[in-house]
Write a protein that holds these residues in place. Structure first.
Motif, PDB file in Angstrom:
ATOM      1  N   LEU A  40       0.836  -1.189   0.000  1.00 35.09           N
ATOM      2  CA  LEU A  40       0.000   0.000   0.000  1.00 35.09           C
ATOM      3  C   LEU A  40       0.873   1.243   0.000  1.00 35.09           C
ATOM      4  O   LEU A  40       1.716   1.411   0.888  1.00 35.09           O
ATOM      5  CB  LEU A  40      -0.914   0.020   1.231  1.00 35.09           C
ATOM      6  CG  LEU A  40      -1.744   1.302   1.423  1.00 35.09           C
ATOM      7  CD1 LEU A  40      -2.719   1.502   0.255  1.00 35.09           C
ATOM      8  CD2 LEU A  40      -2.504   1.263   2.750  1.00 35.09           C
ATOM      9  N   ASP A  41       0.649   2.092  -0.988  1.00 35.92           N
ATOM     10  CA  ASP A  41       1.299   3.401  -1.043  1.00 35.92           C
ATOM     11  C   ASP A  41       0.301   4.401  -0.469  1.00 35.92           C
ATOM     12  O   ASP A  41      -0.605   4.863  -1.156  1.00 35.92           O
ATOM     13  CB  ASP A  41       1.662   3.739  -2.489  1.00 35.92           C
ATOM     14  CG  ASP A  41       2.551   4.971  -2.601  1.00 35.92           C
ATOM     15  OD1 ASP A  41       2.885   5.561  -1.561  1.00 35.92           O
ATOM     16  OD2 ASP A  41       2.916   5.330  -3.735  1.00 35.92           O
ATOM     17  N   LEU A  42       0.466   4.716   0.805  1.00 36.70           N
ATOM     18  CA  LEU A  42      -0.482   5.570   1.520  1.00 36.70           C
ATOM     19  C   LEU A  42      -0.087   7.032   1.339  1.00 36.70           C
ATOM     20  O   LEU A  42       0.991   7.447   1.749  1.00 36.70           O
ATOM     21  CB  LEU A  42      -0.482   5.200   3.011  1.00 36.70           C
ATOM     22  CG  LEU A  42      -1.360   6.048   3.935  1.00 36.70           C
ATOM     23  CD1 LEU A  42      -2.810   6.011   3.488  1.00 36.70           C
ATOM     24  CD2 LEU A  42      -1.234   5.570   5.369  1.00 36.70           C
ATOM     25  N   GLY A  57       7.238  -5.951  -9.141  1.00 40.77           N
ATOM     26  CA  GLY A  57       6.408  -7.144  -9.065  1.00 40.77           C
ATOM     27  C   GLY A  57       5.431  -7.195  -7.905  1.00 40.77           C
ATOM     28  O   GLY A  57       4.770  -8.215  -7.695  1.00 40.77           O
ATOM     29  N   TYR A  58       5.299  -6.115  -7.160  1.00 41.65           N
ATOM     30  CA  TYR A  58       4.349  -6.083  -6.047  1.00 41.65           C
ATOM     31  C   TYR A  58       2.923  -5.852  -6.546  1.00 41.65           C
ATOM     32  O   TYR A  58       2.710  -5.250  -7.594  1.00 41.65           O
ATOM     33  CB  TYR A  58       4.713  -4.967  -5.062  1.00 41.65           C
ATOM     34  CG  TYR A  58       5.910  -5.268  -4.193  1.00 41.65           C
ATOM     35  CD1 TYR A  58       5.754  -5.719  -2.890  1.00 41.65           C
ATOM     36  CD2 TYR A  58       7.204  -5.097  -4.676  1.00 41.65           C
ATOM     37  CE1 TYR A  58       6.855  -5.987  -2.088  1.00 41.65           C
ATOM     38  CE2 TYR A  58       8.318  -5.365  -3.893  1.00 41.65           C
ATOM     39  CZ  TYR A  58       8.129  -5.808  -2.589  1.00 41.65           C
ATOM     40  OH  TYR A  58       9.219  -6.082  -1.805  1.00 41.65           O
ATOM     41  N   GLU A  59       1.947  -6.344  -5.781  1.00 45.65           N
ATOM     42  CA  GLU A  59       0.544  -6.019  -6.008  1.00 45.65           C
ATOM     43  C   GLU A  59       0.282  -4.688  -5.307  1.00 45.65           C
ATOM     44  O   GLU A  59       0.275  -4.626  -4.078  1.00 45.65           O
ATOM     45  CB  GLU A  59      -0.367  -7.110  -5.435  1.00 45.65           C
ATOM     46  CG  GLU A  59      -0.157  -8.475  -6.049  1.00 45.65           C
ATOM     47  CD  GLU A  59      -0.975  -9.547  -5.343  1.00 45.65           C
ATOM     48  OE1 GLU A  59      -2.016  -9.198  -4.729  1.00 45.65           O
ATOM     49  OE2 GLU A  59      -0.572 -10.714  -5.375  1.00 45.65           O
ATOM     50  N   VAL A  60       0.050  -3.636  -6.071  1.00 44.07           N
ATOM     51  CA  VAL A  60       0.063  -2.283  -5.532  1.00 44.07           C
ATOM     52  C   VAL A  60      -1.341  -1.682  -5.447  1.00 44.07           C
ATOM     53  O   VAL A  60      -2.086  -1.682  -6.429  1.00 44.07           O
ATOM     54  CB  VAL A  60       0.955  -1.358  -6.387  1.00 44.07           C
ATOM     55  CG1 VAL A  60       0.902   0.077  -5.868  1.00 44.07           C
ATOM     56  CG2 VAL A  60       2.395  -1.872  -6.391  1.00 44.07           C
ATOM     57  N   ASN A  61      -1.660  -1.191  -4.256  1.00 46.32           N
ATOM     58  CA  ASN A  61      -2.804  -0.304  -4.054  1.00 46.32           C
ATOM     59  C   ASN A  61      -2.273   1.067  -3.671  1.00 46.32           C
ATOM     60  O   ASN A  61      -1.320   1.172  -2.886  1.00 46.32           O
ATOM     61  CB  ASN A  61      -3.723  -0.803  -2.942  1.00 46.32           C
ATOM     62  CG  ASN A  61      -4.614  -1.935  -3.371  1.00 46.32           C
ATOM     63  OD1 ASN A  61      -4.188  -3.091  -3.391  1.00 46.32           O
ATOM     64  ND2 ASN A  61      -5.859  -1.623  -3.704  1.00 46.32           N
ATOM     65  N   SER A  62      -2.891   2.103  -4.214  1.00 45.38           N
ATOM     66  CA  SER A  62      -2.435   3.466  -3.964  1.00 45.38           C
ATOM     67  C   SER A  62      -3.629   4.330  -3.590  1.00 45.38           C
ATOM     68  O   SER A  62      -4.671   4.260  -4.243  1.00 45.38           O
ATOM     69  CB  SER A  62      -1.762   4.048  -5.207  1.00 45.38           C
ATOM     70  OG  SER A  62      -0.808   3.153  -5.728  1.00 45.38           O
TER      71      SER A  62
END
Length: 219
Positions: A40-42, A57-62
């Motif tokens: 998570l990019d908070l 390669g990460y599963e990213v939520n922003s």
């Protein structure tokens, strides 16, 4: 609790917010070695860390409070052919289930509130972070010139002032801590190493400087 206020990214003229912070490389490799995947990019801003971690390669939520920032990231991710889930939201109310993320970056983010907001944001981070998951965070130090000269600014509480010298964050609250505050607010986390206080100087006027704490904690 003060109402959250987004940066006005439309007034930003600096390219530094498009380049990942130097810590991103270390964090990416360290977290990969631990088998972490969901990131998570908070307070993602324009998306520099979201893009970097997706490329690794990460599963990213922003998430970010700024529509401008989120739209910039979505366009950037599309150009890079990266699958990043980006949403506008307030850090005080994250739209994720409990125990969702292996790792979180909050870079120059959750100090943009007052004391009550900081506590609430930290509760939300702990809620969405998995057990044994890790958080990298930066916080403003009370040793910064702006806090030491805080009589120039409007006070929200003993830790928080409103600054007005930068168009991108005009009237955005700034919450400052010292090491005792860090010990108090992060007492329910384990420290991964010792918090480091770093100084950044304005090279055109070295009397102007800011200080940040940077550290990693584990749930």
């Amino acid at each position: 609790m003060i109402e959250s206020k987004a940066w006005d990214w439309s007034k930003n003229q600096s390219t530094q917010w498009l380049v990942p912070a130097i810590e991103a490389c270390y964090l990416s490799e360290s977290w990969k070695s631990k088998g972490f995947k969901r990131f998570l990019d908070l307070g993602c801003g324009l998306g520099r860390h979201s893009i970097y971690f997706a490329q690794k390669g990460y599963e990213v939520n922003s998430v970010d409070l700024s529509d401008y920032g989120i739209n910039h990231l979505k366009n950037w991710a599309e150009k890079e052919n990266l699958n990043i889930k980006a949403d506008v939201c307030d850090m005080l109310n994250l739209p994720f289930a409990n125990d969702t993320f292996d790792c979180i970056i909050a870079y120059n983010v959750i100090y943009h509130t007052d004391t009550k907001g900081f506590i609430k944001s930290l509760e939300e981070i702990k809620r969405v972070l998995k057990n044994k998951g890790e958080l990298f965070i930066t916080l403003l130090s009370k040793n910064s010139l702006t806090y030491q000269s805080a009589d120039q600014y409007k006070h929200v509480d003993n830790n928080t002032i409103l600054r007005d010298e930068d168009d991108t964050e005009r009237n955005v609250p700034h919450f400052y801590v010292d090491i005792e505050d860090i010990k108090k607010y992060f007492r329910e986390f384990d420290f991964v190493g010792i918090p480091v206080e770093q100084t950044e100087y304005n090279m055109d006027n070295t009397e102007q400087m800011s200080k940040h704490f940077k550290f990693i904690v584990k749930k």
